[in-house]
Structures are given as C-alpha cells and as structure tokens.
Write an enzyme that holds these catalytic residues in place. Structure first.
Site, PDB file in Angstrom:
ATOM      1  N   HIS A 137      60.885  13.333 127.458  1.00  0.00           N
ATOM      2  CA  HIS A 137      61.191  14.834 127.301  1.00  0.00           C
ATOM      3  C   HIS A 137      61.430  15.217 128.573  1.00  0.00           C
ATOM      4  O   HIS A 137      60.784  14.766 129.488  1.00  0.00           O
ATOM      5  CB  HIS A 137      60.396  15.527 126.448  1.00  0.00           C
ATOM      6  N   ARG A 385      63.117   7.843 116.669  1.00  0.00           N
ATOM      7  CA  ARG A 385      63.012   9.107 115.980  1.00  0.00           C
ATOM      8  C   ARG A 385      64.396   9.639 115.775  1.00  0.00           C
ATOM      9  O   ARG A 385      65.311   9.414 116.574  1.00  0.00           O
ATOM     10  CB  ARG A 385      62.370   9.972 116.962  1.00  0.00           C
ATOM     11  N   GLU A 495      57.435  20.044 111.431  1.00  0.00           N
ATOM     12  CA  GLU A 495      57.500  20.896 112.651  1.00  0.00           C
ATOM     13  C   GLU A 495      57.380  22.171 112.617  1.00  0.00           C
ATOM     14  O   GLU A 495      56.836  22.962 113.375  1.00  0.00           O
ATOM     15  CB  GLU A 495      58.920  20.677 113.432  1.00  0.00           C
ATOM     16  N   ASP A 532      57.890  23.202 118.042  1.00  0.00           N
ATOM     17  CA  ASP A 532      58.920  23.735 117.145  1.00  0.00           C
ATOM     18  C   ASP A 532      58.004  24.717 116.200  1.00  0.00           C
ATOM     19  O   ASP A 532      58.865  25.804 115.995  1.00  0.00           O
ATOM     20  CB  ASP A 532      59.776  22.921 116.479  1.00  0.00           C
ATOM     21  N   ARG A 570      52.325  16.704 121.260  1.00  0.00           N
ATOM     22  CA  ARG A 570      51.968  17.944 122.114  1.00  0.00           C
ATOM     23  C   ARG A 570      52.921  17.535 123.207  1.00  0.00           C
ATOM     24  O   ARG A 570      53.329  16.504 123.739  1.00  0.00           O
ATOM     25  CB  ARG A 570      50.567  17.789 122.554  1.00  0.00           C
ATOM     26  N   ARG A 702      66.043  24.130 122.619  1.00  0.00           N
ATOM     27  CA  ARG A 702      64.722  22.900 122.275  1.00  0.00           C
ATOM     28  C   ARG A 702      63.557  23.986 122.895  1.00  0.00           C
ATOM     29  O   ARG A 702      63.675  24.714 123.658  1.00  0.00           O
ATOM     30  CB  ARG A 702      65.163  21.732 123.013  1.00  0.00           C
TER      31      ARG A 702
END
Length: 866
Positions: A137, A385, A495, A532, A570, A702
């Site tokens: 990320h 994913r 989420e 989220d 997390r 995001r």
C-alpha cells in the site's frame, strides 16, 4: 537509562552537524545560517505566543524561489536522520537489555504458574500460525535507493558503538543523501514493489528469523524445560505485492505470474548461498553410518551431500531465470518439495549430533533449518485480492452469453442456486470460443495463474467489498472452472460497518451449505477491514463494530466446530487500525485469536518493524508472546454494562462523524481546500491510483490518502472525529466511573483510549488554523473553527477520563519524541501551506517538487503516512 538517552542526543547532534556541513559546502554558510535561524524560530514558537510564530512565518515567506526547495529538503532530511538515530537507539536499548525482549520468557512463566503445562505451551507453539502479510500500500514515501543509504547510516552508528571511527563515512553517506532526489520520478511498478518486499527479507528477516527462533527455543528450555523443534516456526510471511489487484489496473495476471516465479527464484538463490557457506564450514570427516553409506565413505561426506543439494538449488535458480527470460525451461527439473532441501540438512544434523559435534550442528546448519521452517520454497505465500464487483461482471457476461438474463439483477437466493448447481456440475461452464471483455478475461486469467502454480506458493483469495455468500461461492466456482486442484482459502473482506454487522450472518449462511462445508474442511478465514470501516463510520464506531463482528464470528465457528482465522487488515495509523501489535492482539475478543492470526504489515511500517534485524527479532517476539497469551490465557469479556456504554458511544460517534463527512455541504469543499488531497496524486508513492474511480469524489478516495491528507495538516480528523462528543455524552450521562473501570479492566477499551490519546497528541490546532488562514475561503472558516473546537473537546475528555493534566502524561517517551520533532516539522507545515497556495494559483514545476518534499518530510516527522 540516562546514559542511553544521552547517546541518542549525541547521535542526533552528530548527524545534524554532518548534514549542516554538507549544506554549507553545497549552498554556502549564509544558507546554513538561515536554516538555523528558522529552526530557532520554530523552537521559540513552541514556547511562546504568536510573536514567535509570526517571526517563523515571516522568515519562511521571505525565502526566494530558489531557496524554497533546499529549505524543504533541509528539514525533511534532518527528520529522516533523526528517525535513523531513534531506530538505532531502539536497537541499542534492546542490546542493553532495556527493552522487553524477555517478554516471551515472562509469558512462559505466567502460563506455567497458571493452568498451562509445558506440553500445552509447546503444542500451542507447534500449531500456532501467525501470518504477517506484507503489502505494498502506498505509504512508503522514501525511495529504495535512499532507504539503502539510511541503512548504511544505521550500520555506521553500530560501528561507532563498537568504538570505530565513522565520521568520514557518515559525512560521505549524508552527502550522498543530500545529492539524491527524495522523490521518485515515476511510480513504482508492482514488480518493483514485490522486489522491495523480497529485499526486506534478504537484508533483515533472513538474519532475524533464526535469531528469533533460537531466542524462543532458549527461553522455552530455560523456563519450561522443553525445546522448540527445528521444523516449527510460529511466524510465517505472505504478501499482497503483485497479487492485490483491487482497484489497481497495473496488477495483471502476467504480473502475478512473474512475482510468483521471482519468489521461487529468490528463495533458491538465498538457500544456495547458505548451502555454500555451510559447505565451507562442514569440512569434518567423521560421520554416522547413514551418512557414510549415502556418500560411499567420501572423505568429506557433509560437503558431498551439500554439494548435491547446492547443484539442485542452482538448477532450480537457472531454470527459473530462463523461464523469466522467455527461454525454454523444464519446471519438472526445479525443486518442488521442501523435503528435498530439508532431508539432506537433517541427515547432516543427525550425523553431527551422533558424532558428538552438536555445537557445530547448532550453528549455521540449524539457522538454515529454521529458515526453511519459516520461509518454505517461496519466502512468502502470495495472496490474490479482487473486488466482488469484478467477479459479478464475469457472471454477468456468462449469463448474457447463455441468454439467462443478468446475474447481477438476480436475488441472492437465485445467485446461490445457480452457483451451487454449477459447482456440483460435471460439465464445463466457460464456453470454448467465448470472447468476453478484457476486464472479464483478466479475472479468468488470474484464476488460471493460480491453477498453474503450486499450492505452497499461494495464500488466500481475498474478496474486497464482500457482503453475501454468493460473493464467496462465485470465486469458488471460478477457481474450479479453470482447474485449481487444491481448495484455496477464500476470505471475504468485510469492510464497511454494515458488512461487519452482517458478516457473521453471511458466514452462518455459508456454513449451512453442505458443499461449502466440505470445501473448507473445517477451516474458515475472514478478513476484517479497518480502513474503510473507519472511513465509513468513524474510528470509534468502526472499532466497536470490528470487535462485535469478531465476537460473533468466534462464537459461530466455535458452535459449528470450525477453526476460524481472523485476518486483520490493519494500516499504520490509528485511523486505519494501527498501533502497537502486542497491545492490539491482547485487546481482541477472548477466544478470537486461538493460535491463529493473519495481519497486514504495510508500507513504511514494514521498514520500521522489520527493516533492522534486532528490531525485527523484538517485533516477532512481541507477536508470538501476545498470540500465545491471548490463546492460552485470554483476557476478560466485557461486562453487560460496558457493552451498553460502547453501543451508546458508538452510535453517538457515528452520528457526529456522518453528519459532518456525509451531510455537511461545506465539508468536501473545506477538506479539498485545507488539505493537499488533490496534490497528493502527484506524489508517486505506490503503483495504485489514489482513487478507486478516477472521476469519484471523497467517497471513492482510498482510506490511505484520506488519512494522509488530514495528517499533513495535523488535524488528524479521521482518527478522532465523533470520539470527543461520545465521551462527553457518556460522562454527562453519569458513566464516568464506568469508563474508568473499563479503562482499567478491559484491554479493548484501554487500547482504544491510548491510541486516541496518542493521535490527539500528534494533532495541532494552531498548525491546522494556519492552513485554513492561508488556503480556505472565509465563508468556510466557521466549519474549521467548529472542527478545531471538537478536537479540543476530545483532548479535554481524554484527560478528564484518565485524570491527567496533559496528554501522554504517563508516556513520556512518545511525548518527548513528538515534542523533539515539532520544531523541525513546523517549518515544513508553513512551507507546505505557502506552496499549496502558490501551486493552486501559479503552478511552477520547481515549487511542485518542493511541495512533494514537504509532504515526504511531514510524513517522516510524524512517523507515518497512512
């Protein structure tokens, strides 16, 4: 302790002076004098009233166009160097025994004094599955080339502690850092991100894992009198780098295939290097009959066996290299069974021990066997994913082709009936000459990559935005259709708050399906979304929703005799579920850990927690100790009254949060004016776009850039909005004593309050007000005043609850860390606000580069991005 702190101050001073010499040599003494003047102004502004703050702003406003970028770089690089000194200080404290590296011994002792026997503890460790999932990320701001130089600075500090002279080397490194651009010219590709993850393993974890397992074995023997077997590792690693395609069009089936091969190549390469080293060491001639017979009485039997193993590893490595280059290669010649590496090593180990050379066996040979237990044949297992909508698109196209209507329009019952019928059918579902859209082909091709790779190289298939049983069954069917022979774990990711609340019902419906129960074979994985859900409902409501969902899922799976693995999504920040791992694990609902845990480790947190071997050993130990304790001696369940208090507070917090974020018409204009949210897209952090939809608004942003933007302005809104009012309402309702009891006796609530306190301590109303003054139109100022008032209220309520006069009164280490950095971050904030103003009115490429440097510098100073 005081000597250690003095050593930290000396390191910071030395690195700062070296940076000063570099700047003076490059930009002249006048520039260095201005840097020092601004630093002193910033320090004074923290101690006095508005006069000093005005002087700081005037000094920065007076910078010429050519001075803005180097000034931003000066403060940004000092913060990076201060971080290095602090990380080295943590290593120093660890080595001095001033850190809690013996926590595992303490946990062993506590368990032994309780009801757990030595055999129970050992069996728990044997069965334990802690899976740390490395994700790319976009929160790692620093370039890899700079990270390598920072690591070299840390190595020089280690050398200095050993009495070596390192000043010349430090000056060279810091000069190299100064003359290297901080900001990438291009976004990293998913392949580059994966290689960065492998580099963390090669440079740190490869060394840390055997040290950690040896420490675990040593403490286990000292405390309980049992040994940790060489083939046991409670911790393993997985990865999303090259597998996470949710909203990232750059992760394709071809990318996933290449990353899977690179992992196998890297593993073969690292093992081959270790075997080479062992061959150099194991020159003994004495061996047991088993080894002598195998090697036909070779004069150096250990080297003979290791030579055969080395050749197999090199054959595997060369074959993968050829395959990656598009040349002909035969995968059947590659090592595909871990025992092919383990058996000859175990044979050498047995022989050494039987021949009285156990001390030799306990060296590099046992290190290699420990690595095999952790890293397997692929270093990491790759998760895949994808968003549930993308799977539905495949079935929309299929049902359209077969003229059955539109799958997405069907009821949930009809979808399940269709999917189960096809899962039980013996005929293929995918048409032979079918030509669907590129997006549909991509989903199917990804499944084909899964089918083409060995089970041991793959982790879970994670479905983001899952909410219904059909979301899971759809993936089951796609994997079956392309010929995946193993029952791959398929993990729905719940989420939003609604998905979390409905998640246990979704899993209950799945477990009621006979086909599905047969498929999972007694093991269900569920991913809990932190990012989220917080963005959807606010941090308080999300945290309580996550807790309730885990409780309900645990109770359901215990009742159904299903082993549950909870996968915690997390992030690094509080607003994304961040915080100390040990505390977070012990704060989970009792029974929810049960020896099995998956958790994401991402971005800069991978480097902070695992980038230095000594720090990696400490963090691996903390994880193991926490999971062991949570499994064998779980904390208390909340009292009924505490649940009622949390329900009321969560409802209050969510109402406040949503009334502003969703319903206040001025909120989005204020957010976009105050923060660098729009400009953030220019910062080439990771391979993923900042938004899921290019033309979307805040709702499509995001979670990482959402939090990044607020962090840059020090308002930190996502982590506290709604919490202050919720606490105040509860206190006004006479619940103060209950809250204090909850804080004292309930790990979940204590963890939540402590994380809230920490993020409030990092916030700053004055800095946020300055951004507003410089960037926000006057008609929106009332909203800003309201938000800052809410922030102050949250601070007051936390102090009231904890009976403290100031935040972090009982945590001086974190408070000092924040206070020491502020005089260096403050100039970056002032510069950033000015640069945002100029960039929005008269864009200039030089100013844009300086703006990006301020973003990176603030991130470094705050020790997190998103």
């Amino acid at each position: 302790m005081s000597d250690l702190h003095e050593a930290l101050r000396d390191d910071v001073r030395m690195l700062g002076e070296s940076l000063g010499r570099t700047m003076e040599a490059h930009l002249g003494p006048d520039f260095l004098e201005r840097v020092e003047s601004i630093r002193h102004c910033a320090k004074a502004a923290r101690l006095t009233e508005n006069t000093s703050q005005d002087q700081l702003r005037q000094a920065l406003d007076g910078l010429g166009e050519d001075e803005v970028l180097p000034m931003a770089r000066a403060f940004s690089q000092f913060l990076n160097l201060a971080n290095i000194a602090e990380e080295h200080h943590r290593v120093r404290r660890y080595l001095e025994g001033d850190e809690d590296e013996c926590l595992i011994e303490q946990v062993f002792s506590e368990l032994a004094q309780g009801e757990a026997s030595a055999d129970q503890v050992l069996e728990c460790l044997r069965q334990m599955s802690i899976d740390l999932v490395l994700t790319a990320h976009p929160t790692e701001v620093n370039r890899r080339t700079l990270i390598q130089k920072y690591d070299a600075v840390a190595d020089a500090l280690k050398q200095q502690d050993r009495g070596e002279s390192v000043q010349e080397r430090l000056d060279q490194l810091i000069s190299q850092i100064w003359h290297t651009n901080e900001i990438r010219q291009h976004r990293p590709t998913p392949i580059e991100e994966a290689k960065w993850g492998f580099a963390v393993i090669e440079n740190s974890l490869w060394s840390a894992i055997p040290r950690f397992l040896h420490l675990l074995d040593e403490r286990l023997q000292q405390t309980l009198g049992v040994a940790l077997p060489l083939d046991v590792s409670p911790i393993r690693f997985s990865s999303w780098m090259g597998g996470d395609r949710d909203g990232n069009p750059n992760v394709t089936a071809e990318v996933t295939s290449e990353v899977l091969l690179l992992a196998r190549w890297m593993a073969a390469d690292l093992y081959a290097r270790d075997v080479d080293q062992l061959r150099a060491e194991l020159s003994m001639h004495e061996a047991n009959s088993e080894l002598r017979q195998l090697t036909d009485n070779h004069p150096e039997p250990y080297r003979e066996v290791l030579g055969w193993l080395r050749e197999r590893l090199l054959t595997t490595r060369r074959g993968i290299e050829r395959y990656l280059k598009g040349e002909s290669a035969d995968p059947d010649e590659w090592i595909t069974d871990l025992d092919e590496i383990r058996r000859p090593l175990q044979l050498c180990h047995r022989s050494l021990v039987e021949c009285g050379m156990g001390c030799i066996a306990a060296g590099g040979l046992e290190d290699l066997l420990r690595r095999l237990a952790c890293f397997g044949l692929t270093l990491v297992k790759l998760d895949v994913r994808q968003n549930a909508e993308r799977h539905a698109e495949v079935f929309d196209a299929l049902t359209d082709f077969y003229q059955l209507g539109c799958y997405s329009d069907w009821s949930e019952a009809d979808k399940q009936a269709f999917l189960l019928k096809e899962l039980r059918s013996r005929r293929p579902l995918l048409p032979h000459n079918w030509q669907p859209s590129d997006d549909v082909k991509e989903v199917i091709n990804t499944c084909r990559v899964i089918a083409a790779n060995p089970e041991h190289s793959l982790g879970s298939y994670v479905i983001s935005m899952a909410g219904k049983p059909s979301d899971v069954l759809a993936v089951n069917l796609l994997l079956q259709e392309v010929g995946v022979e193993h029952n791959m774990r398929v993990a729905p990711l719940f989420e939003t708050l609604e998905d979390l609340d409905n998640g246990p019902g979704c899993i209950a419906d799945l477990l009621a399906i006979d086909w599905y129960r047969d498929y999972i074979d007694g093991h269900q994985e569920v991913m809990i979304g932190y990012s989220d859900s917080s963005k959807d409902a606010g941090q308080l409501a999300a945290a309580w929703g996550q807790y309730r969902a885990q409780e309900a899922l645990t109770e359901l799976c215990q009742r159904e005799n299903i082993r549950l693995t909870l996968f915690h999504g997390r992030g690094g920040t509080v607003g994304r579920g961040g915080g100390p791992s040990h505390t977070a694990i012990l704060a989970q609902p009792p029974g929810s850990v049960a020896g099995s845990l998956r958790v994401t480790e991402q971005g800069e947190m991978i480097r902070f927690k695992f980038g230095i071997p000594e720090i990696a050993v400490r963090n691996l130990t903390l994880y193991t100790a926490a999971v062991l304790k949570a499994t064998l001696s779980p904390g208390p369940a909340p009292e009924p009254e505490w649940r009622q208090v949390m329900d009321s507070m969560a409802d209050c917090g969510m109402t406040v949060y949503r009334s502003l974020v969703r319903e206040e018409p001025q909120f989005v204009p204020y957010f976009r004016a105050l923060t660098p949210e729009q400009e953030l897209a220019k910062l080439p952090l990771g391979s993923r776009p900042a938004k899921r939809k290019v033309d979307g608004g805040v709702e499509s942003l995001r979670a990482i850039p959402w939090i990044f933007a607020w962090t840059q302005t020090r308002l930190m809104l996502p982590a506290w909005l709604g919490s202050g009012m919720a606490l105040k309402t509860a206190i006004d309702d006479g619940k103060l004593e209950s809250l204090r009891q909850m804080y004292t006796e309930w790990p979940f609530f204590q963890s939540w309050i402590d994380m809230l306190e920490m993020v409030l301590a990092k916030s700053d109303v004055n800095i946020s007000a300055y951004y507003e003054q410089r960037l926000v139109s006057p008609e929106l100022h009332a909203l800003g005043s309201s938000l800052r008032a809410r922030l102050k209220e949250a601070v007051e309520q936390v102090c009231h609850l904890k009976q403290e006069q100031r935040l972090l009164a009982n945590n001086p280490v974190i408070r000092q860390s924040i206070e020491v950095r502020n005089p260096y971050i403050d100039p970056l904030h002032v510069l950033q606000a000015e640069l945002l103003f100029r960039d929005r009115n008269q864009p200039d490429q030089r100013l844009e580069q300086a703006l990006m440097v301020t973003m990176a510098g603030v991130s470094a100073g705050m020790r997190n991005t998103g």
